[in-house]
Scaffold this motif. Structure first.
Motif, PDB file in Angstrom:
ATOM      1  N   ALA A   1     -34.905   1.535 -15.850  1.00 18.86           N
ATOM      2  CA  ALA A   1     -34.382   1.813 -17.199  1.00 18.86           C
ATOM      3  C   ALA A   1     -34.247   0.516 -17.994  1.00 18.86           C
ATOM      4  CB  ALA A   1     -33.042   2.531 -17.115  1.00 18.86           C
ATOM      5  N   GLU A   2     -33.772  -0.533 -17.351  1.00 19.68           N
ATOM      6  CA  GLU A   2     -33.638  -1.824 -18.049  1.00 19.68           C
ATOM      7  C   GLU A   2     -34.989  -2.291 -18.559  1.00 19.68           C
ATOM      8  OE1 GLU A   2     -29.812  -3.606 -15.514  1.00 19.68           O
ATOM      9  OE2 GLU A   2     -31.858  -4.123 -14.898  1.00 19.68           O
ATOM     10  N   LYS A   3     -36.009  -2.150 -17.709  1.00 21.64           N
ATOM     11  CA  LYS A   3     -37.345  -2.624 -18.112  1.00 21.64           C
ATOM     12  C   LYS A   3     -37.900  -1.770 -19.252  1.00 21.64           C
ATOM     13  CE  LYS A   3     -38.346  -4.752 -13.743  1.00 21.64           C
ATOM     14  NZ  LYS A   3     -38.441  -4.327 -12.361  1.00 21.64           N
ATOM     15  N   VAL A   4     -37.787  -0.453 -19.109  1.00 24.11           N
ATOM     16  CA  VAL A   4     -38.354   0.443 -20.135  1.00 24.11           C
ATOM     17  C   VAL A   4     -37.599   0.276 -21.456  1.00 24.11           C
ATOM     18  CG1 VAL A   4     -38.715   2.867 -20.757  1.00 24.11           C
ATOM     19  CG2 VAL A   4     -39.228   2.098 -18.433  1.00 24.11           C
ATOM     20  N   ALA A   5     -36.281   0.137 -21.378  1.00 21.48           N
ATOM     21  CA  ALA A   5     -35.489  -0.060 -22.614  1.00 21.48           C
ATOM     22  C   ALA A   5     -35.953  -1.326 -23.310  1.00 21.48           C
ATOM     23  CB  ALA A   5     -34.001  -0.128 -22.279  1.00 21.48           C
ATOM     24  N   GLY A   6     -36.132  -2.392 -22.542  1.00 23.42           N
ATOM     25  CA  GLY A   6     -36.550  -3.665 -23.122  1.00 23.42           C
ATOM     26  C   GLY A   6     -37.927  -3.586 -23.755  1.00 23.42           C
ATOM     27  N   LEU A   7     -38.822  -2.836 -23.128  1.00 23.91           N
ATOM     28  CA  LEU A   7     -40.195  -2.735 -23.639  1.00 23.91           C
ATOM     29  C   LEU A   7     -40.312  -1.770 -24.815  1.00 23.91           C
ATOM     30  CD1 LEU A   7     -42.032  -2.452 -20.181  1.00 23.91           C
ATOM     31  CD2 LEU A   7     -42.400  -4.292 -21.855  1.00 23.91           C
ATOM     32  N   SER A   8     -39.319  -0.885 -24.970  1.00 23.35           N
ATOM     33  CA  SER A   8     -39.478   0.232 -25.918  1.00 23.35           C
ATOM     34  C   SER A   8     -39.501  -0.208 -27.375  1.00 23.35           C
ATOM     35  CB  SER A   8     -38.352   1.252 -25.739  1.00 23.35           C
ATOM     36  OG  SER A   8     -37.130   0.717 -26.223  1.00 23.35           O
ATOM     37  N   GLY A   9     -38.855  -1.326 -27.692  1.00 26.82           N
ATOM     38  CA  GLY A   9     -38.757  -1.741 -29.093  1.00 26.82           C
ATOM     39  C   GLY A   9     -37.604  -1.042 -29.812  1.00 26.82           C
ATOM     40  N   ILE A  10     -36.955  -0.104 -29.132  1.00 26.98           N
ATOM     41  CA  ILE A  10     -35.841   0.631 -29.752  1.00 26.98           C
ATOM     42  C   ILE A  10     -34.546  -0.154 -29.528  1.00 26.98           C
ATOM     43  CG2 ILE A  10     -34.464   2.768 -29.604  1.00 26.98           C
ATOM     44  CD1 ILE A  10     -37.060   4.261 -28.997  1.00 26.98           C
ATOM     45  N   PRO A  11     -33.807  -0.454 -30.601  1.00 25.35           N
ATOM     46  CA  PRO A  11     -32.585  -1.242 -30.418  1.00 25.35           C
ATOM     47  C   PRO A  11     -31.501  -0.448 -29.693  1.00 25.35           C
ATOM     48  CG  PRO A  11     -32.897  -0.638 -32.732  1.00 25.35           C
ATOM     49  CD  PRO A  11     -34.079  -0.107 -32.002  1.00 25.35           C
ATOM     50  N   ASP A  12     -30.696  -1.137 -28.897  1.00 27.75           N
ATOM     51  CA  ASP A  12     -29.584  -0.526 -28.152  1.00 27.75           C
ATOM     52  C   ASP A  12     -30.062   0.753 -27.439  1.00 27.75           C
ATOM     53  OD1 ASP A  12     -27.022  -0.366 -27.192  1.00 27.75           O
ATOM     54  OD2 ASP A  12     -26.211   0.655 -28.950  1.00 27.75           O
ATOM     55  N   ALA A  13     -31.159   0.594 -26.717  1.00 33.30           N
ATOM     56  CA  ALA A  13     -31.836   1.778 -26.151  1.00 33.30           C
ATOM     57  C   ALA A  13     -31.151   2.311 -24.897  1.00 33.30           C
ATOM     58  CB  ALA A  13     -33.282   1.405 -25.825  1.00 33.30           C
ATOM     59  N   ARG A  14     -31.173   3.621 -24.765  1.00 38.47           N
ATOM     60  CA  ARG A  14     -30.747   4.303 -23.541  1.00 38.47           C
ATOM     61  C   ARG A  14     -31.949   5.091 -23.023  1.00 38.47           C
ATOM     62  NH1 ARG A  14     -27.252   1.481 -24.930  1.00 38.47           N
ATOM     63  NH2 ARG A  14     -24.996   1.811 -24.946  1.00 38.47           N
ATOM     64  N   VAL A  15     -32.060   5.210 -21.704  1.00 33.78           N
ATOM     65  CA  VAL A  15     -33.216   5.885 -21.105  1.00 33.78           C
ATOM     66  C   VAL A  15     -32.724   7.041 -20.238  1.00 33.78           C
ATOM     67  CG1 VAL A  15     -35.275   5.562 -19.671  1.00 33.78           C
ATOM     68  CG2 VAL A  15     -34.366   3.636 -20.988  1.00 33.78           C
ATOM     69  N   PHE A  16     -33.329   8.188 -20.391  1.00 31.05           N
ATOM     70  CA  PHE A  16     -33.034   9.311 -19.490  1.00 31.05           C
ATOM     71  C   PHE A  16     -34.321   9.700 -18.792  1.00 31.05           C
ATOM     72  CE2 PHE A  16     -32.735  13.961 -18.699  1.00 31.05           C
ATOM     73  CZ  PHE A  16     -31.683  13.936 -17.800  1.00 31.05           C
TER      74      PHE A  16
END
Ligand code: PMP
Length: 441
Positions: free
Chosen positions: A91-106
């Motif tokens: 989740a940390e990696k995908v959030a960082g790569l997503s470009g979405i600020p303050d991202a959460r991943v489910f």
């Protein structure tokens, strides 16, 4: 009876009729390595479809296989009720790569379920079940996903928990705006969107769109279309969900995500992913900014989503992709493959268009010398390619007249050249068959 015939009759006896199979004589793939697979009768194929764009790095990638075995030996399952280190790390990696600020991943187990989650979030956040989707879209097979599918071939029912409005824009070279320039095309689609929204009561929750349509035949609007849409959506507080199930992880070469071709739009409010990240292990997911992700005020879990084995595989696979710059490879080898395919198609009056970007290339087929989509020819080319030792896909509505070429992102230049040559012969074989029979049986 051959091994394939025997398995086919058992398949037909116990599985649903609507579970589509490729080929007149469907094949069983028993193993793979790199960009190659073998069937149960010993035939070897260059794989340019990767099990529907899912074998992202390579078949039997040792790094992924080892990560799976190592995690399986420790613990297979714990559920999201307990802290899960592989899930947090991915989740940390995908959030960082997503470009979405303050991202959460489910994490989910499929692209369908990822989109279903995004729709649930959008509906809850906006308190509306009205959704905008693109014509010719595909987002999955569940009840909610079918409700936003703009492609008749994949819409088994019109019943839906959502009220869906279909927007123009993803099919550039057909439809009412086909003759316009890119700029005029975008203006016409934006005007259509505004008109649609002005006529719609209540507040629309979200626009969901594939940056390049996958099942729809690798078609997209001009770059910048979603930036123009985004302005209209922002005026009205409507969320933008980018379905990156096929376009994510660098497949399009120039960009890591498909939405980045519309850079001025900034990142979407939500991004959904699946397919390639797990290289075949069932991982899907949705990334959203915290405010949107956290808007649900009831519990929600996924028993299998984020399971340690799939997360370990995802990390190994993503790590390999990034370390080996497979996005760069998709850009370089994709450009070569596109050039070869354009050469192969030149002079073939059954090819209407070769399009796409990176390692996501569509070849649209028509009845010779006409503009009439030809699903029969597409099937004949897919069949002839298999006979020549190449697996490709097809798509595009209605009926599937577009060849879909989407190899693993580690494709070599030699393999690109070899695959294009096989496809060139397959086009010629299908074309000759068509000429000889006046149709393709
Ligand atoms: N979105 C897109 C763009 C897809 O191409 C697909 C699958 N073809 C899905 C969602 C659904 O994913 P899954 O089959 O993993 O449920």
């Amino acid at each position: 009876m051959t091994s394939h015939d025997e398995l086919l009759s058992r398949h037909r006896a116990v599985l649903p009729d609507w579970l589509a199979l490729y080929y007149e004589r469907p094949i069983e793939i028993t193993h793979g390595e790199g960009r190659h697979v073998w069937d149960a009768e010993g035939n070897r194929y260059l794989d340019f479809f990767g099990g529907i764009l899912t074998t992202m790095t390579a078949h039997a990638l040792p790094e992924v296989a080892e990560a799976v075995v190592e995690q399986a030996r420790r613990v297979l399952h714990t559920s999201t009720l307990y802290l899960n280190r592989p899930m947090v790390e991915l989740a940390e990696k995908v959030a960082g790569l997503s470009g979405i600020p303050d991202a959460r991943v489910f994490f989910t187990t499929s692209g369908t379920e990822a989109n279903d989650t995004a729709l649930l979030l959008a509906s809850a956040y906006r308190r509306s079940n009205q959704v905008l989707a693109m014509r010719n879209s595909y987002h999955g097979r569940s009840f909610s996903a079918v409700g936003i599918t703009g492609n008749a071939a994949w819409s088994p029912t019109s019943y839906s928990p959502l009220q869906t409005l279909y927007v123009h824009g993803s099919v550039r070279s057909r439809g009412p705006f086909a003759g316009l320039t890119d700029g005029e095309f975008i203006d016409a689609c934006v005007a259509d969107l505004r008109d649609l929204l002005d006529q719609t009561g209540g507040g629309v929750a979200a626009l969901i769109a594939e940056p390049i349509q996958g099942v729809g035949g690798f078609t997209s609007g001009p770059d910048g279309l979603f930036a123009a849409f985004r302005e209209v959506l922002n005026e009205r507080g409507i969320l933008w969900i980018s379905d990156e199930v096929q376009t994510g992880w660098g497949r399009t070469g120039e960009h890591f995500w498909g939405w980045q071709a519309h850079g001025a739009a900034g990142p979407p409010d939500m991004l959904t992913f699946a397919k390639g990240i797990g290289n075949g292990m069932s991982i899907g997911g949705v990334v959203a900014r915290a405010e949107v992700m956290n808007c649900l005020d009831a519990n929600s879990i996924s028993t299998f989503g984020g399971s340690p084995v799939t997360m370990a595989a995802g990390q190994a696979n993503l790590g390999y992709l990034l370390e080996h710059d497979l996005q760069g490879n998709a850009r370089r080898v994709g450009a070569l493959l596109m050039e070869r395919l354009r050469e192969a198609a030149a002079g073939q009056d059954i090819v209407r268009e070769v399009r796409g970007r990176g390692l996501m290339i569509g070849v649209e087929l028509v009845a010779p010398g006409t503009d009439e989509p030809s699903p029969a020819l597409a099937s004949a080319v897919v069949e002839a390619a298999r006979e020549g030792g190449l697996l490709i896909g097809k798509g595009g509505g209605p009926g599937g007249s577009v060849l879909r070429v989407a190899p693993p992102l580690s494709l070599t230049e030699a393999e690109a050249t070899e695959g294009a040559a096989i496809l060139e012969r397959a086009l010629a074989v299908a074309s000759a068959l068509k000429a000889a029979t006046g149709g393709v049986a």
